[in-house]
Scaffold this motif. Structure first.
Motif, PDB file in Angstrom:
ATOM      1  N   GLY A   1     -16.683  -6.653 -14.069  1.00 58.11           N
ATOM      2  CA  GLY A   1     -16.983  -6.792 -12.643  1.00 58.11           C
ATOM      3  C   GLY A   1     -17.438  -8.190 -12.272  1.00 58.11           C
ATOM      4  N   GLU A   2     -16.816  -8.737 -11.234  1.00 62.27           N
ATOM      5  CA  GLU A   2     -17.126 -10.111 -10.802  1.00 62.27           C
ATOM      6  C   GLU A   2     -18.595 -10.275 -10.446  1.00 62.27           C
ATOM      7  OE1 GLU A   2     -17.827 -13.025  -7.538  1.00 62.27           O
ATOM      8  OE2 GLU A   2     -17.783 -10.830  -7.381  1.00 62.27           O
ATOM      9  N   SER A   3     -19.184  -9.321  -9.763  1.00 61.96           N
ATOM     10  CA  SER A   3     -20.575  -9.456  -9.339  1.00 61.96           C
ATOM     11  C   SER A   3     -21.553  -9.286 -10.492  1.00 61.96           C
ATOM     12  CB  SER A   3     -20.883  -8.432  -8.240  1.00 61.96           C
ATOM     13  OG  SER A   3     -20.659  -7.107  -8.707  1.00 61.96           O
TER      14      SER A   3
ATOM     15  N   SER B   1     -17.432  -6.590   0.701  1.00 56.07           N
ATOM     16  CA  SER B   1     -16.071  -6.542   0.153  1.00 56.07           C
ATOM     17  C   SER B   1     -15.958  -5.470  -0.922  1.00 56.07           C
ATOM     18  CB  SER B   1     -15.690  -7.909  -0.421  1.00 56.07           C
ATOM     19  OG  SER B   1     -15.573  -8.873   0.600  1.00 56.07           O
ATOM     20  N   GLY B   2     -16.959  -5.394  -1.791  1.00 55.24           N
ATOM     21  CA  GLY B   2     -16.928  -4.398  -2.852  1.00 55.24           C
ATOM     22  C   GLY B   2     -16.973  -2.981  -2.319  1.00 55.24           C
ATOM     23  N   ARG B   3     -17.775  -2.761  -1.294  1.00 58.53           N
ATOM     24  CA  ARG B   3     -17.861  -1.425  -0.710  1.00 58.53           C
ATOM     25  C   ARG B   3     -16.520  -1.008  -0.108  1.00 58.53           C
ATOM     26  NH1 ARG B   3     -22.645  -1.574   3.421  1.00 58.53           N
ATOM     27  NH2 ARG B   3     -21.722   0.460   3.954  1.00 58.53           N
ATOM     28  N   LEU B   4     -15.899  -1.910   0.639  1.00 59.87           N
ATOM     29  CA  LEU B   4     -14.601  -1.598   1.229  1.00 59.87           C
ATOM     30  C   LEU B   4     -13.548  -1.374   0.157  1.00 59.87           C
ATOM     31  CD1 LEU B   4     -14.635  -4.203   4.141  1.00 59.87           C
ATOM     32  CD2 LEU B   4     -14.821  -1.717   4.360  1.00 59.87           C
TER      33      LEU B   4
ATOM     34  N   ASP C   1     -13.351 -10.222  -5.982  1.00 61.93           N
ATOM     35  CA  ASP C   1     -14.710  -9.916  -5.525  1.00 61.93           C
ATOM     36  C   ASP C   1     -14.931  -8.410  -5.501  1.00 61.93           C
ATOM     37  OD1 ASP C   1     -17.215 -10.043  -4.457  1.00 61.93           O
ATOM     38  OD2 ASP C   1     -16.595 -10.717  -2.473  1.00 61.93           O
ATOM     39  N   ASP C   2     -16.085  -7.977  -6.054  1.00 64.15           N
ATOM     40  CA  ASP C   2     -16.395  -6.541  -6.018  1.00 64.15           C
ATOM     41  C   ASP C   2     -17.837  -6.273  -5.619  1.00 64.15           C
ATOM     42  OD1 ASP C   2     -17.793  -7.390  -8.219  1.00 64.15           O
ATOM     43  OD2 ASP C   2     -16.806  -6.067  -9.662  1.00 64.15           O
TER      44      ASP C   2
END
Length: 472
Positions: A284-286, A182-185, A177-178
């Motif tokens: 990228g997953e997103s 989650s992506g920000r962290l 996950d990005d």
């Protein structure tokens, strides 16, 4: 072929799963059932009560021997005279049973008060009897070793139902996950994305509703906090304290007292990419669902990431392996891009089943049938990984279909003949919930888990019969 050693006890435990009682706690029927439960085998209580009684007997015998029987003999003589007088007044066929009943009543009363005091400490709310707590604990510990592979809300829905049948559940979760919090962290701190792990931990917890609300809570104010969920920040802090996500999950599991295990498929910083039918490569997953088009190939960087050893071991020791439900290309297949994970699944002799999604997902599975889902998994892994596919039977309501059609989503069509050519068994069941307010459909966690454990029980029984055919 591996033989499932948990088949018979699990079938017995499944039949013994507690059902709601129509009587209240103070009802005589409930009190009788309560005492009868203490006589059930497997609680490991009766043997220790008998051991305590023997201890009292030997203690009295030791005191008598130590004191040369002098005070004991006088006491026995006094008791003998008292009994002779009692039998002269009240016949022995009446006084004997009355004395026995009085003794048993005192024993039961004392034990009841003892167990009641223990229950008050272990369960202050008093919503469950101690005998029920012991019975459930034994039943769940004897449950089969289940491995569920996936991610997103689909996996957490499955775990929410499975935890009622076994405590030996391992969730193997994707860490690709990005997007979102989650992506920000992941970008700012460099930790593995905790979102899917967070959902699974909440699903495993006893106080699931409260913990889910806490973990899903997103900050609406605060410099740098806006949009972050509390659960993601909690796991990120635990990762910083313990050193990595695996240790953070283990520590969190102890703190939250969850029933199963949650393991990331890999500790590598995995980034997904997809090759589309028009030649584009989306990173990228997103970004993959947003790109539009038909996905031809899915991969990751770094290529062939190493698996978490504990996840591989859990798969090797599993009695039952479940893949899905969840987004095909961003939740299920990413776990299978880890070579050791898919090899362990392929080697396993345990029953393996794939839970197909109810609706197609725009940007990932537009126009996909059940067979298309299976082909995508086979193509990504290069081999057959599961034996059967679970498909929902009934179509959603017309209102829900219209709502989904506006989002370019439709029910996943079961092309039974094509699935048969792929050498998969089809399991059909009504396992859907439809939200009357939003119109969205989801798997019902109770019906989904119940159907899966019943199928597992039958599949394990067939395996046993094949391994030990009847002799003529």
């Amino acid at each position: 072929m591996l033989i499932n050693p948990f088949r018979r006890p699990f079938r017995k435990n499944l039949r013994a799963y507690p059902r709601p009682m129509a009587v209240t706690k103070n009802h005589p029927q409930h009190r009788l059932n309560h005492w009868l439960k203490w006589m059930m085998p497997g609680l490991s209580v009766k043997r220790w009560l008998l051991m305590s009684a023997l201890g009292v007997l030997f203690t009295a015998l030791g005191l008598a021997i130590w004191l040369n029987l002098t005070p004991v003999s006088r006491l026995l003589a006094l008791m003998g005279a008292l009994l002779q007088w009692l039998t002269a007044v009240v016949p022995s066929n009446i006084s004997g049973p009355v004395a026995i009943a009085a003794g048993l009543s005192l024993i039961f009363w004392g034990q009841n008060r003892t167990f009641g005091a223990i229950t008050t400490v272990l369960n202050p709310d008093g919503d469950e009897e101690l005998v029920d707590m012991l019975h459930n604990h034994r039943r769940l510990n004897k449950g089969p070793k289940i491995v569920a592979i996936g991610g997103g809300t689909g996996l957490s829905t499955l775990l929410r139902g499975l935890k009622k049948y076994s405590s030996n559940i391992t969730a193997v979760v994707t860490v690709a996950d990005d997007g979102g919090s989650s992506g920000r962290l992941r970008r700012e701190i460099g930790v593995l994305p905790p979102g899917d792990v967070r959902n699974c931990l909440a699903a495993f917890a006893d106080e699931e509703k409260l913990l889910t609300e806490l973990f899903q809570y997103r900050f609406k104010a605060g410099d740098g906090l806006v949009g972050h969920s509390f659960g993601n920040l909690f796991l990120t802090a635990m990762s910083e304290i313990t050193g990595d996500l695996e240790q953070a999950v283990l520590a969190s599991s102890k703190v939250l007292a969850i029933r199963g295990r949650v393991l990331p498929a890999t500790l590598s910083d995995v980034k997904l990419w997809a090759r589309m039918a028009d030649g584009r490569v989306i990173e990228g997953e997103s970004n993959i669902p947003e790109a539009g088009g038909h996905i031809m190939e899915l991969g990751c960087w770094p290529e062939n990431p190493p698996a978490l050893p504990a996840a591989v071991k859990a798969i090797e020791e599993a009695d039952f392996i479940i893949m899905g439900p969840g987004s095909l290309y961003t939740s299920v297949i990413p776990n299978l891009l880890v070579p050791e994970i898919r090899e362990a699944i392929a080697r396993s002799g345990a029953p393996r089943i794939y839970v197909c999604n109810i609706m197609t997902q725009p940007g990932e599975t537009d126009g996909y049938t059940v067979a298309d889902h299976i082909k995508a998994i086979d193509r990504a892994c290069g081999k057959k990984l599961f034996d059967a596919v679970l498909v929902h039977q009934r179509s959603p309501s017309e209102a829900a279909l219209r709502k989904y059609a506006l989002e370019r989503s439709h029910p996943v069509f079961l092309d039974r003949e094509e699935v048969g050519r792929l050498r998969r068994r089809v399991v059909i069941a009504n396992i859907m919930d439809e939200d009357p307010d939003t119109g969205y459909v989801r798997h019902n966690h109770e019906r989904l888990a119940g159907m899966l454990v019943r199928w597992f029980s039958r599949a394990a029984e067939v395996q046993t019969k094949m391994a030990h055919p009847p002799t003529k």
